[in-house]
Write a protein that holds these residues in place. Structure first.
Motif, PDB file in Angstrom:
ATOM      1  N   ALA A 100       0.829  -1.201   0.000  1.00 35.96           N
ATOM      2  CA  ALA A 100       0.000   0.000   0.000  1.00 35.96           C
ATOM      3  C   ALA A 100       0.866   1.255   0.000  1.00 35.96           C
ATOM      4  O   ALA A 100       0.578   2.236  -0.697  1.00 35.96           O
ATOM      5  N   LEU A 101       1.965   1.237   0.780  1.00 38.76           N
ATOM      6  CA  LEU A 101       2.868   2.387   0.821  1.00 38.76           C
ATOM      7  C   LEU A 101       3.536   2.603  -0.533  1.00 38.76           C
ATOM      8  O   LEU A 101       3.630   3.736  -1.026  1.00 38.76           O
ATOM      9  N   LEU A 102       3.991   1.514  -1.160  1.00 40.80           N
ATOM     10  CA  LEU A 102       4.649   1.640  -2.458  1.00 40.80           C
ATOM     11  C   LEU A 102       3.675   2.090  -3.534  1.00 40.80           C
ATOM     12  O   LEU A 102       4.034   2.860  -4.431  1.00 40.80           O
ATOM     13  N   LYS A 103       2.445   1.621  -3.453  1.00 35.77           N
ATOM     14  CA  LYS A 103       1.426   2.069  -4.398  1.00 35.77           C
ATOM     15  C   LYS A 103       1.214   3.571  -4.262  1.00 35.77           C
ATOM     16  O   LYS A 103       1.146   4.295  -5.270  1.00 35.77           O
ATOM     17  N   GLU A 104       1.126   4.047  -3.029  1.00 38.43           N
ATOM     18  CA  GLU A 104       0.945   5.478  -2.796  1.00 38.43           C
ATOM     19  C   GLU A 104       2.126   6.275  -3.335  1.00 38.43           C
ATOM     20  O   GLU A 104       1.963   7.351  -3.913  1.00 38.43           O
ATOM     21  N   ALA A 105       3.345   5.726  -3.182  1.00 39.26           N
ATOM     22  CA  ALA A 105       4.545   6.412  -3.658  1.00 39.26           C
ATOM     23  C   ALA A 105       4.567   6.500  -5.179  1.00 39.26           C
ATOM     24  O   ALA A 105       4.844   7.560  -5.752  1.00 39.26           O
ATOM     25  N   VAL A 106       4.270   5.379  -5.844  1.00 40.04           N
ATOM     26  CA  VAL A 106       4.327   5.355  -7.309  1.00 40.04           C
ATOM     27  C   VAL A 106       3.212   6.197  -7.912  1.00 40.04           C
ATOM     28  O   VAL A 106       3.451   7.030  -8.798  1.00 40.04           O
ATOM     29  N   VAL A 107       1.987   5.982  -7.443  1.00 41.08           N
ATOM     30  CA  VAL A 107       0.848   6.711  -7.996  1.00 41.08           C
ATOM     31  C   VAL A 107       0.934   8.200  -7.666  1.00 41.08           C
ATOM     32  O   VAL A 107       0.637   9.058  -8.498  1.00 41.08           O
ATOM     33  N   GLY A 108       1.373   8.517  -6.446  1.00 40.32           N
ATOM     34  CA  GLY A 108       1.465   9.913  -6.028  1.00 40.32           C
ATOM     35  C   GLY A 108       2.752  10.617  -6.432  1.00 40.32           C
ATOM     36  O   GLY A 108       2.910  11.820  -6.204  1.00 40.32           O
ATOM     37  N   GLY A 109       3.686   9.866  -7.028  1.00 40.86           N
ATOM     38  CA  GLY A 109       4.932  10.472  -7.477  1.00 40.86           C
ATOM     39  C   GLY A 109       5.792  11.003  -6.347  1.00 40.86           C
ATOM     40  O   GLY A 109       6.328  12.107  -6.419  1.00 40.86           O
ATOM     41  N   ARG A 110       5.968  10.180  -5.287  1.00 34.79           N
ATOM     42  CA  ARG A 110       6.777  10.597  -4.138  1.00 34.79           C
ATOM     43  C   ARG A 110       7.926   9.619  -3.918  1.00 34.79           C
ATOM     44  O   ARG A 110       7.810   8.429  -4.194  1.00 34.79           O
ATOM     45  N   GLN A 111       9.035  10.147  -3.426  1.00 42.53           N
ATOM     46  CA  GLN A 111      10.215   9.330  -3.198  1.00 42.53           C
ATOM     47  C   GLN A 111      10.071   8.515  -1.910  1.00 42.53           C
ATOM     48  O   GLN A 111       9.260   8.846  -1.033  1.00 42.53           O
ATOM     49  N   ILE A 112      10.877   7.453  -1.810  1.00 46.02           N
ATOM     50  CA  ILE A 112      10.880   6.608  -0.618  1.00 46.02           C
ATOM     51  C   ILE A 112      12.312   6.460  -0.110  1.00 46.02           C
ATOM     52  O   ILE A 112      13.274   6.602  -0.864  1.00 46.02           O
ATOM     53  N   ALA A 113      12.443   6.174   1.174  1.00 45.65           N
ATOM     54  CA  ALA A 113      13.751   5.916   1.782  1.00 45.65           C
ATOM     55  C   ALA A 113      13.653   4.629   2.573  1.00 45.65           C
ATOM     56  O   ALA A 113      12.600   4.310   3.146  1.00 45.65           O
ATOM     57  N   PHE A 114      14.746   3.866   2.604  1.00 46.77           N
ATOM     58  CA  PHE A 114      14.727   2.591   3.318  1.00 46.77           C
ATOM     59  C   PHE A 114      16.150   2.097   3.546  1.00 46.77           C
ATOM     60  O   PHE A 114      17.098   2.536   2.875  1.00 46.77           O
ATOM     61  N   ASP A 115      16.285   1.179   4.504  1.00 47.38           N
ATOM     62  CA  ASP A 115      17.547   0.465   4.719  1.00 47.38           C
ATOM     63  C   ASP A 115      17.528  -0.756   3.816  1.00 47.38           C
ATOM     64  O   ASP A 115      16.513  -1.462   3.734  1.00 47.38           O
ATOM     65  N   TYR A 116      18.659  -1.016   3.144  1.00 51.97           N
ATOM     66  CA  TYR A 116      18.690  -2.128   2.195  1.00 51.97           C
ATOM     67  C   TYR A 116      19.899  -3.022   2.439  1.00 51.97           C
ATOM     68  O   TYR A 116      21.011  -2.537   2.668  1.00 51.97           O
ATOM     69  N   PHE A 117      19.661  -4.335   2.391  1.00 53.79           N
ATOM     70  CA  PHE A 117      20.713  -5.326   2.601  1.00 53.79           C
ATOM     71  C   PHE A 117      21.073  -5.956   1.258  1.00 53.79           C
ATOM     72  O   PHE A 117      20.234  -6.611   0.635  1.00 53.79           O
ATOM     73  N   SER A 118      22.317  -5.769   0.819  1.00 53.62           N
ATOM     74  CA  SER A 118      22.759  -6.269  -0.475  1.00 53.62           C
ATOM     75  C   SER A 118      23.156  -7.738  -0.384  1.00 53.62           C
ATOM     76  O   SER A 118      23.231  -8.313   0.702  1.00 53.62           O
ATOM     77  N   GLY A 119      23.458  -8.330  -1.557  1.00 55.36           N
ATOM     78  CA  GLY A 119      23.891  -9.721  -1.596  1.00 55.36           C
ATOM     79  C   GLY A 119      25.224  -9.944  -0.915  1.00 55.36           C
ATOM     80  O   GLY A 119      25.583 -11.073  -0.595  1.00 55.36           O
ATOM     81  N   ARG A 120      25.997  -8.887  -0.718  1.00 53.18           N
ATOM     82  CA  ARG A 120      27.277  -9.006  -0.018  1.00 53.18           C
ATOM     83  C   ARG A 120      27.142  -8.808   1.490  1.00 53.18           C
ATOM     84  O   ARG A 120      28.140  -8.750   2.206  1.00 53.18           O
ATOM     85  N   GLY A 121      25.911  -8.667   1.953  1.00 52.75           N
ATOM     86  CA  GLY A 121      25.691  -8.490   3.383  1.00 52.75           C
ATOM     87  C   GLY A 121      25.882  -7.065   3.856  1.00 52.75           C
ATOM     88  O   GLY A 121      25.935  -6.817   5.059  1.00 52.75           O
ATOM     89  N   GLU A 122      25.976  -6.120   2.929  1.00 58.44           N
ATOM     90  CA  GLU A 122      26.170  -4.721   3.308  1.00 58.44           C
ATOM     91  C   GLU A 122      24.820  -4.038   3.464  1.00 58.44           C
ATOM     92  O   GLU A 122      23.903  -4.255   2.674  1.00 58.44           O
TER      93      GLU A 122
END
Length: 273
Positions: free
Chosen positions: A90-112
């Motif tokens: 629901a949050l991502l739908k609101e971001a895409v449809v409303g044209g707003r940016q998102i921020a998040f913590d992300y874990f890569s395949g290298r564990g970073e």
């Protein structure tokens, strides 16, 4: 459809009063497809309140005489986190449809782990998982981010300022394996031939694209698949225990053997303490 425009205060564009959509525009099969799609999107996005959720379906249902409940779609996992997954959609739908940016913590395949700010364009199901596809401000490039690796997602007030069309496309179609921030792009793909016990065949089929599954006399199978030649590959193979044996390539088999010896040595050393 008869549409007219009216000038002045209170004016606008409207459909002529009394107009009814001609159900003959679409065939019975097409109406069922439309209604099933609406229900799938409703389940995915949460659909709002119960009344809201069924409003569109109720309006379309009378146009399709067939059983529109022939398929049920639920993208949430078999776990107590189902509500959280729907909330993220629901949050991502609101971001895409409303044209707003998102921020998040992300874990890569290298564990970073890194904090990312992304200008989202689409939510994509690809391979075996869901991704958000957009412009990564940190990398200044197109990127796919796997939803299961995103944490502490927040919707920002900043508007999306970079469109998909304005960013040069890669030489080949971007895919989760080519430019996802999941580590796969950093590692070559290696073909694997595995001997698998009967009780673990399903897991291989669930987790990887197996090009050949040949049943063996003992009920198991010889399976051909492929995977990124990444640091986690050895650990993934070991997670099957004695149910999987690497037939080729020899280098991967030796990596697994070496890891087993290291584990045995560590356990022996800890037992002596």
């Amino acid at each position: 459809m008869p549409v007219f425009a009216e000038r002045g205060r209170g004016g606008g564009i409207s459909v002529v009063d009394g107009y009814a959509f001609d159900k003959a525009v679409l065939s019975e099969e097409e109406w069922l497809s439309v209604l099933s799609s609406v229900k799938a999107v409703r389940e995915l996005s949460g659909g709002g309140s119960p009344c809201e959720a069924g409003a569109i379906s109720a309006k379309l249902a009378h146009l399709a005489r067939g059983n529109s409940d022939w398929i049920a779609v639920d993208f949430a996992p078999w776990s107590p986190s189902a509500a959280a997954v729907r909330g993220l959609f629901a949050l991502l739908k609101e971001a895409v449809v409303g044209g707003r940016q998102i921020a998040f913590d992300y874990f890569s395949g290298r564990g970073e782990m890194s904090r990312r700010t992304v200008q989202p364009w689409k939510v994509v199901f690809r391979g075996q998982g869901w991704y958000v596809y957009g412009y990564c401000n940190q990398k200044a490039a197109r990127r796919y981010f796997k939803l299961s690796r995103m944490r502490n997602v927040s919707l920002l007030e900043d508007a999306v300022s970079v469109s998909e069309e304005s960013v040069p496309a890669e030489c080949v179609e971007p895919s989760a394996a080519q430019n996802a921030d999941n580590g796969a792009a950093e590692f070559p793909i290696v073909p694997l031939v595995l001997s698998v016990s009967a009780r673990s065949i399903f897991r291989l089929l669930d987790e990887f694209d197996c090009t050949r599954v040949e049943r063996a006399a003992d009920g198991g199978a010889v399976v051909e698949t492929s995977a990124p030649d990444a640091p986690w590959l050895t650990g993934w193979l070991l997670s099957f225990g004695t149910d999987v044996r690497v037939l080729s390539p020899v280098r991967i088999r030796e990596d697994v053997r070496r890891e087993i010896l290291l584990l045995a040595a560590r356990e022996s050393a800890e037992a002596d303490i």
